[in-house]
Design an enzyme around this catalytic site. Structure first.
Site, PDB file in Angstrom:
ATOM      1  N   SER A  98       0.883  -1.206   0.007  1.00 29.07           N
ATOM      2  CA  SER A  98       0.187   0.046   0.043  1.00 29.07           C
ATOM      3  C   SER A  98       0.993   0.881   0.192  1.00 29.07           C
ATOM      4  CB  SER A  98      -0.997  -0.050   1.270  1.00 29.07           C
ATOM      5  OG  SER A  98      -1.796   1.188   1.293  1.00 29.07           O
ATOM      6  N   LYS A 108      -4.948  -6.545   3.548  1.00 28.42           N
ATOM      7  CA  LYS A 108      -4.670  -5.513   2.623  1.00 28.42           C
ATOM      8  C   LYS A 108      -6.314  -5.103   2.260  1.00 28.42           C
ATOM      9  CE  LYS A 108      -3.381  -2.361  -0.435  1.00 28.42           C
ATOM     10  NZ  LYS A 108      -3.937  -2.125  -1.202  1.00 28.42           N
ATOM     11  N   HIS A 153      -7.652  -3.262   4.821  1.00 31.21           N
ATOM     12  CA  HIS A 153      -6.959  -1.952   4.588  1.00 31.21           C
ATOM     13  C   HIS A 153      -7.776  -1.161   3.804  1.00 31.21           C
ATOM     14  CE1 HIS A 153      -4.359   0.821   2.495  1.00 31.21           C
ATOM     15  NE2 HIS A 153      -3.862   1.085   3.643  1.00 31.21           N
ATOM     16  N   ASN A 154      -8.173  -1.603   2.659  1.00 28.44           N
ATOM     17  CA  ASN A 154      -8.873  -0.842   1.383  1.00 28.44           C
ATOM     18  C   ASN A 154     -10.098  -0.478   1.957  1.00 28.44           C
ATOM     19  OD1 ASN A 154      -6.209  -1.191   0.139  1.00 28.44           O
ATOM     20  ND2 ASN A 154      -7.158  -1.439  -1.655  1.00 28.44           N
ATOM     21  N   GLU A 204     -10.051   2.351   3.849  1.00 26.84           N
ATOM     22  CA  GLU A 204      -9.623   3.363   3.311  1.00 26.84           C
ATOM     23  C   GLU A 204     -10.830   4.080   2.444  1.00 26.84           C
ATOM     24  OE1 GLU A 204      -6.234   2.828   0.415  1.00 26.84           O
ATOM     25  OE2 GLU A 204      -7.875   2.969  -1.195  1.00 26.84           O
TER      26      GLU A 204
HETATM   27  C1  6PG Z   1      -3.236   1.248  -1.812  1.00 30.92           C
HETATM   28  C2  6PG Z   1      -4.307   1.756  -2.339  1.00 30.92           C
HETATM   29  C3  6PG Z   1      -4.411   1.171  -3.644  1.00 30.92           C
HETATM   30  C4  6PG Z   1      -5.456   1.602  -4.651  1.00 30.92           C
HETATM   31  C5  6PG Z   1      -6.686   0.911  -4.599  1.00 30.92           C
HETATM   32  C6  6PG Z   1      -7.919   1.468  -4.422  1.00 30.92           C
HETATM   33  O1  6PG Z   1      -3.209   0.964  -0.509  1.00 30.92           O
HETATM   34  O2  6PG Z   1      -2.159   1.798  -2.209  1.00 30.92           O
HETATM   35  O3  6PG Z   1      -5.643   1.273  -1.726  1.00 30.92           O
HETATM   36  O4  6PG Z   1      -4.506  -0.181  -3.601  1.00 30.92           O
HETATM   37  O5  6PG Z   1      -5.564   2.602  -4.789  1.00 30.92           O
HETATM   38  O6  6PG Z   1      -6.722  -0.116  -5.744  1.00 30.92           O
HETATM   39  O7  6PG Z   1      -8.406   1.507  -5.510  1.00 30.92           O
HETATM   40  P1  6PG Z   1     -10.152   1.788  -5.928  1.00 30.92           P
HETATM   41  O8  6PG Z   1     -10.548   3.241  -5.140  1.00 30.92           O
HETATM   42  O9  6PG Z   1     -10.155   2.420  -7.257  1.00 30.92           O
HETATM   43  O10 6PG Z   1     -10.721   0.729  -5.373  1.00 30.92           O
END
Ligand code: 6PG
Length: 509
Positions: free
Chosen positions: A138, A210, A213-214, A217
């Site tokens: 990430s 991960k 994590h997303n 995010e």
């Molecule tokens: C990271 C990000 C990376 C990417 C994702 C999100 O941790 O570096 O999360 O993995 O930006 O793919 O993408 P989307 O917003 O397009 O789902």
């Protein structure tokens, strides 16, 4: 490509933005790389950039024109890093490497955002061909170049080989303060501090972590975006005024990379019109799927993660631009509310607390999800370590992660962050402001699904009694699904014979 044969430490496949930057990061840290991409230009670009940034006097990146050449350039047993899109391309590269003569004791590291179940299946599938290790990365392109957060998992033997490399290239954190140690120049190497790379567990565990994590995010981004929307459309503030507020918040409890970049985006002026770019960006959000996977997994595992799911829905609803444009002429909203200057100041302070509280709930959901998934899959996840490796390098990096690490250090079995004394106090002290912020947004008619779903989550978590009693009654009425009673022994099942005139309650054995 004609080059002297030099045996390299690491093979690298996939030289897109992430791949090329990881290669340069590895090179800065003293590793020689044999690099390959299906696109020859990308190989040339990586070599050219290495030449420009390299001060060692000897090349660090060797371009290869085939999988076979790549393998022949490597020290054995071979260590090959993949930075290719998740899904079929990973299998394609694995098959090509098998064709090119990869050996069972060679290690292939998948650094993409692979679906964790694919990683588990691949490890089994390729067992006799090579050792598949995975390490989600990430941090985007800057993180890849100057220190990402790395979530390695798979064979513990492979980790012994990967560890020194991963710890070298990862972002570093000052252990005391939890703050990232700055690294931003080519050639710069950081050897002090705690690396944001820790072994997560067996195959699939790293990609699962991960994925979560997303998911977090997505929630964190949506919470910030809702605050922007409320300040903009509700309070009538401009992007620059909102950037000033966010910049101030970024110096306090809400300090995070996502808040920091939001300030930059809000302040940016379009180079062609000279006006604020964010006002020109079409309000349709994209997504690559990891947030959706997290929400799906939360439903499968049975872990409430409404704020994460809501963030995915918010992206989906944004994509229906045409429908929204049509509906906005038909569906009535509230009368416009005008606030005095003092009321605006008070509201902004309430919104600050709402963001902080919603954020704590989103992280609580993500961490509980990892805990329940770990139990289901037999992974011994170390949550303090996971929080620590997210303190720098990754997209959700924030000093806030230090408090999460401390919570899990105090109690490694913590079921939910909301039950940690520190978080319980933070939430309890701010919940009233949070409610006022959500009420305000609702009265402005501004959607606030992440902020309010988190508040609802908080209220559900602190409710000893929920209306599931009536729900159980409904289920028993139409489907004889039975219910338990609070005035009887645990585990005993009851059913009312609803369709008989007597409606007698019977015990179901
Ligand atoms: C990271 C990000 C990376 C990417 C994702 C999100 O941790 O570096 O999360 O993995 O930006 O793919 O993408 P989307 O917003 O397009 O789902």
């Amino acid at each position: 490509m004609t080059q002297d044969k030099v045996l390299c430490d690491i093979g690298f496949i996939g030289l897109g933005v992430m791949g090329k930057n990881l290669v340069l990061n590895l090179a800065d840290n003293g590793f020689n790389i044999a690099a390959f991409d299906l696109c020859d230009e990308k190989i040339q670009e990586a070599m050219e950039q290495d030449k420009q940034e390299n001060t060692t006097g000897s090349p660090r990146v060797y371009g290869c024109s085939s999988y076979t050449e790549l393998i022949s350039q490597l020290k054995a047993p071979h260590l090959i890093v993949l930075s290719v899109p998740a899904g079929a391309p990973v299998d394609q590269v694995c098959e090509n490497l098998i064709g090119a003569g990869i050996q069972p004791d060679d290690i292939i590291i998948d650094t993409g955002n692979s679906l964790w179940t694919d990683t588990v299946a691949r490890e089994k599938k390729y067992k006799s061909n090579f050792l598949l290790f995975s390490s989600a990365v990430s941090g985007g392109e800057v993180g890849a170049r100057f220190g990402p957060s790395l979530m390695p998992s798979g064979s513990p033997y492979a980790w012994t080989r990967v560890k020194p490399i991963w710890e070298a290239i990862a972002a570093k954190v000052d252990a005391e303060t939890g703050k990232p140690i700055e690294r931003s120049k080519p050639g710069q190497v950081i050897t002090e501090g705690e690396p944001c790379a820790a072994y997560i567990g067996p195959a699939g565990a790293g990609h699962y972590v991960k994925m979560v994590h997303n998911g977090i995010e997505y929630a964190d981004m949506q919470i910030i975006c809702e605050a922007y929307h409320i300040l903009n459309a509700g309070l009538g503030l401009s992007a620059d005024e909102i950037a000033d507020i966010f910049a101030q918040w970024n110096n306090g409890l809400l300090d995070s990379y996502l808040m920091e970049i939001s300030v930059e985006v809000l302040r940016h002026k379009s180079c062609d019109t000279g006006t604020t770019l964010v006002d020109l960006i079409l309000d349709k959000a994209g997504q690559k799927g990891t947030g959706l996977w997290t929400a799906m997994s939360s439903l499968e595992v049975g872990c409430p993660a409404p704020t994460i799911a809501q963030a995915v829905y918010a992206r989906s609803i944004s994509s229906f631009k045409q429908l929204r444009t049509q509906a906005c002429t038909m569906l009535k909203g509230p009368e416009s509310v005008t606030l005095s200057n003092q009321e605006k100041i008070d509201y902004i302070a309430q919104l600050h607390d709402a963001i902080y509280c919603a954020k704590m709930c989103a992280y609580a959901q993500g961490f509980q999800l990892m805990k329940l998934a770990a139990k289901e899959h037999g992974w011994a996840l170390d949550f303090a370590n996971i929080a620590k490796i997210w303190r720098a390098g990754c997209i959700i990096r924030a000093t806030f992660l230090q408090s999460i690490a401390h919570a899990y250090e105090r109690n490694e079995d913590l079921d939910n962050l909301l039950l940690d004394n520190f978080f319980a106090k933070q939430l309890s002290e701010r919940q009233f402001n949070w409610r006022k912020a959500v009420c305000g947004a609702t009265m402005f008619g501004i959607p606030n699904g992440a902020l309010s779903s988190a508040l609802s989550y908080y209220d559900s978590m602190r409710s000893e009694t929920l209306p599931a009693n009536l729900l159980q009654g409904q289920r028993d009425f139409f489907g004889a699904h039975t219910f338990e009673r609070v005035d009887k022994a645990d585990g005993k099942k009851y059913h009312v014979q609803w369709s008989t005139p007597e409606r007698k309650t019977v015990i179901i054995e």
